[in-house]
Design an enzyme around this catalytic site. Structure first.
Site, short mmCIF file in Angstrom:
data_model
loop_
_atom_site.label_atom_id
_atom_site.label_comp_id
_atom_site.label_asym_id
_atom_site.label_seq_id
_atom_site.Cartn_x
_atom_site.Cartn_y
_atom_site.Cartn_z
N ASN A 1 13.96 16.85 -13.98
CA ASN A 1 12.73 16.05 -14.08
C ASN A 1 13.01 14.65 -14.64
O ASN A 1 13.83 14.50 -15.54
CB ASN A 1 11.72 16.76 -14.98
CG ASN A 1 11.22 18.05 -14.36
OD1 ASN A 1 11.12 18.16 -13.14
ND2 ASN A 1 10.94 19.03 -15.21
N GLU B 1 8.90 8.84 -16.98
CA GLU B 1 7.52 9.30 -17.21
C GLU B 1 7.04 8.94 -18.60
O GLU B 1 5.90 8.52 -18.80
CB GLU B 1 7.44 10.83 -17.00
CG GLU B 1 7.50 11.23 -15.53
CD GLU B 1 7.64 12.73 -15.31
OE1 GLU B 1 7.59 13.16 -14.16
OE2 GLU B 1 7.82 13.47 -16.30
N HIS C 1 0.83 -1.22 0.00
CA HIS C 1 0.00 0.00 0.00
C HIS C 1 0.86 1.27 0.00
O HIS C 1 0.43 2.30 0.48
CB HIS C 1 -0.95 0.04 1.21
CG HIS C 1 -1.69 -1.23 1.44
ND1 HIS C 1 -2.92 -1.49 0.88
CD2 HIS C 1 -1.35 -2.34 2.17
CE1 HIS C 1 -3.33 -2.70 1.26
NE2 HIS C 1 -2.39 -3.24 2.03
N GLN D 1 -6.34 -5.10 -42.92
CA GLN D 1 -5.25 -4.20 -43.27
C GLN D 1 -4.92 -3.27 -42.09
O GLN D 1 -3.82 -2.73 -42.02
CB GLN D 1 -5.64 -3.39 -44.52
CG GLN D 1 -4.57 -2.45 -45.00
CD GLN D 1 -4.85 -1.94 -46.40
OE1 GLN D 1 -4.64 -2.67 -47.38
NE2 GLN D 1 -5.33 -0.71 -46.50
N LYS E 1 -1.55 -3.54 -39.19
CA LYS E 1 -0.10 -3.27 -39.22
C LYS E 1 0.37 -2.07 -38.41
O LYS E 1 1.36 -2.17 -37.68
CB LYS E 1 0.36 -3.13 -40.67
CG LYS E 1 0.34 -4.45 -41.41
CD LYS E 1 0.59 -4.23 -42.86
CE LYS E 1 -0.23 -5.12 -43.76
NZ LYS E 1 -1.63 -5.34 -43.39
N LYS F 1 15.14 22.66 -11.33
CA LYS F 1 14.48 21.37 -11.55
C LYS F 1 15.31 20.38 -12.35
O LYS F 1 16.04 20.73 -13.26
CB LYS F 1 13.15 21.56 -12.31
CG LYS F 1 12.05 22.22 -11.54
CD LYS F 1 11.45 21.37 -10.45
CE LYS F 1 10.75 20.13 -10.93
NZ LYS F 1 9.39 20.38 -11.37
N SER G 1 13.59 22.14 -16.34
CA SER G 1 12.33 22.85 -16.56
C SER G 1 12.65 24.14 -17.29
O SER G 1 13.73 24.71 -17.11
CB SER G 1 11.68 23.14 -15.20
OG SER G 1 10.87 24.29 -15.29
N1 ARG Z 1 -2.77 -4.39 -48.31
C1 ARG Z 1 -3.50 -5.55 -47.95
C2 ARG Z 1 -3.42 -5.77 -46.45
O1 ARG Z 1 -2.60 -5.20 -45.84
C3 ARG Z 1 -2.96 -6.74 -48.67
C4 ARG Z 1 -3.95 -7.82 -48.89
C5 ARG Z 1 -4.97 -7.39 -49.87
N2 ARG Z 1 -5.81 -8.45 -50.29
C6 ARG Z 1 -6.94 -8.20 -50.91
N3 ARG Z 1 -7.64 -9.23 -51.23
N4 ARG Z 1 -7.35 -7.01 -51.19
O2 ARG Z 1 -4.19 -6.50 -45.89
#
Ligand code: ARG
Length: 463
Positions: free
Chosen positions: A286, A291, A157, A323, A326, A284, A278
């Site tokens: 920091n 952080e 605590h 898509q 990513k 200061k 600062s």
């Molecule tokens: N740019 C697409 C992705 O990142 C690639 C796959 C696309 N496939 C499709 N059938 N349109 O998912």
């Protein structure tokens, strides 16, 4: 404008807005190495299986090598109008080698292509992050080894609880990061399967050899079922979860370093390299780095939640929603790798104020539990009675304005005459810390044992 290379049915040029929404090249260009490597393996397999001629393969291989070189030198900029990295590479390849380039996409779809490219990227970073964790754990253990005798108030605590040592505290973090490291390796093992050759969703009538491409690309074997493989993003979710959990650990350590570097604690001093000033208050210093590490944990959680949400309603198999997988992964991987590097450097270079830590152990009656344990063990009292007697001892210590560890045998006996000089000796903080000799306990010898176990584990690790 050139006609879309991937569209036999769509005649109108795409609207600018569609391109902005649809094109993934601005971010999936990060996969160019994986895309070219996957394409080479695929082309070689097509040749071996007699699906394309050796001449076409030679042209494709030469062309792909040139595309790679053009991308790396900047001669082929990935800033163009292509829909994604797969189309960009194929277009440029075909510009360079002509007809042969158009044969590369035989027995392949962008669905398995993106699945294999992205998986290779994620697996590579599973290992990269594990290697960085290994370095961080080594640094923590190094510091821990040097401080198994440095007293530190253990807290619950955020209140003083029992004496521990700094080495023990750092070993706790090493144990957390070990679990993280093992999670990345587990994910690597589980997901080390190639989806290449799954084509759009159902496999292909061409006599391909998925074993061969899997081996060539460093996978253990091909995935089991094509329908699953082209829409599976568990490998991406796993790295996002592993990173989120690891960042949570990094954030907890950061929080402690922030607290420890305040003037109230004064337990550590971060190197000037890892602190900022600062703009208005000249005095200061920091702790911006811890952080920021604590703050970046938020985005790692966000990326995990985002992809879980993207995936939740998708019917089999590939859907364009995917898509969206990513950018969050790229962001989490970048955040994780940078955070690990910075944290390690900060741990290596921070200065520990052992006097301040030991002095802090003189506040909060850290050894009160030891007295209760002694009354149970030596005076045969039930724990609850002992607990109440020690409560009275603590009240007396407060009246005297001193810590329980500083009370004289007479002062102790004035509260309860069963408390002897022998009990008094146990109230010393170092004695108390070293008394916790149960497995996993705080005693310096036990702490060293834990450090040794982690060191042997680290030495046996292959990353
Ligand atoms: N740019 C697409 C992705 O990142 C690639 C796959 C696309 N496939 C499709 N059938 N349109 O998912």
């Amino acid at each position: 404008m050139s006609k879309k290379i991937a569209s036999a049915r769509i005649s109108a040029e795409s609207s600018a807005l569609l391109k902005e929404l649809n094109n993934s090249l601005p971010f999936d260009k990060a996969l160019y190495r994986e895309d070219i490597r996957g394409s080479l393996a695929h082309a070689e397999m097509l040749k071996e299986q007699g699906i394309i001629t050796p001449e076409d393969y030679a042209a494709i291989a030469r062309g792909l090598a040139q595309v790679l070189e053009e991308i790396e030198s900047g001669a082929f900029s990935l800033e163009g109008d292509d829909e994604d990295i797969h189309m960009a590479v194929e277009r440029r390849l075909t510009e360079i080698v002509g007809e042969a380039g158009k044969r590369l996409h035989t027995a392949r779809s962008r669905n398995d292509q993106v699945a294999v490219d992205f998986r290779m990227y994620v697996l590579r970073h599973d290992l990269e992050i594990a290697a960085l964790l290994r370095e961080l754990i080594a640094s923590l253990l190094e510091k821990a080894k040097a401080h198994t005798e440095t007293l530190l108030p253990g807290m619950t605590h955020l209140q003083h609880a029992q004496p521990t040592n700094l080495g023990y505290h750092l070993t706790a973090y090493a144990a957390m990061f070990r679990r993280d490291l093992e999670r990345f390796l587990d994910s690597y093992e589980r997901n080390n399967l190639s989806p290449l050759g799954c084509a759009a969703l159902a496999g292909t009538p061409h006599p391909i050899d998925r074993q061969r491409t899997a081996r060539e690309l460093g996978f253990r074997e091909p995935t089991l079922n094509c329908l699953d493989s082209v829409s599976d993003r568990d490998f991406a979710l796993e790295i996002l979860f592993n990173i989120a959990t690891m960042m949570m650990h990094i954030s907890r350590l950061s929080e402690e370093l922030i607290l420890w570097s305040t003037s109230e604690f004064g337990f550590v001093r971060l190197s000037d390299k890892h602190a900022t000033g600062s703009s208005i208050m000249p005095q200061k210093k920091n702790p911006d780095i811890p952080e920021l590490l604590r703050g970046k944990t938020g985005r790692a959680y966000g990326n995990l939640m985002a992809l879980l949400t993207v995936m939740k309603g998708l019917p089999l198999a590939y859907n364009k929603d995917t898509q969206e997988d990513k950018e969050g992964v790229f962001d989490s991987v970048r955040t994780a790798e940078l955070s690990l590097r910075v944290l390690r450097e900060m741990i290596d270079e921070m200065a520990v104020n052992t006097e301040a830590m030991e002095a802090a152990c003189m506040k909060g009656h850290l050894t009160a539990t030891d007295l209760a344990d002694w009354l149970v063990r030596e005076a045969g009292l039930p724990f609850r009675d002992a607990y109440h007697i020690v409560g009275n001892v603590v009240n007396r210590a407060e009246e005297l304005g001193k810590d329980i560890s500083r009370m004289t045998p007479e002062e102790l006996r004035s509260v309860d005459e069963r408390i002897t000089a022998e009990a008094c000796a146990l109230l010393d903080n170092r004695v108390s810390m070293n008394a916790r000799i149960s497995e996993g306990g705080t005693a310096s010898a036990r702490t060293r044992e834990q450090i040794e176990r982690l060191v042997s584990w680290l030495e046996a690790l292959k990353v």
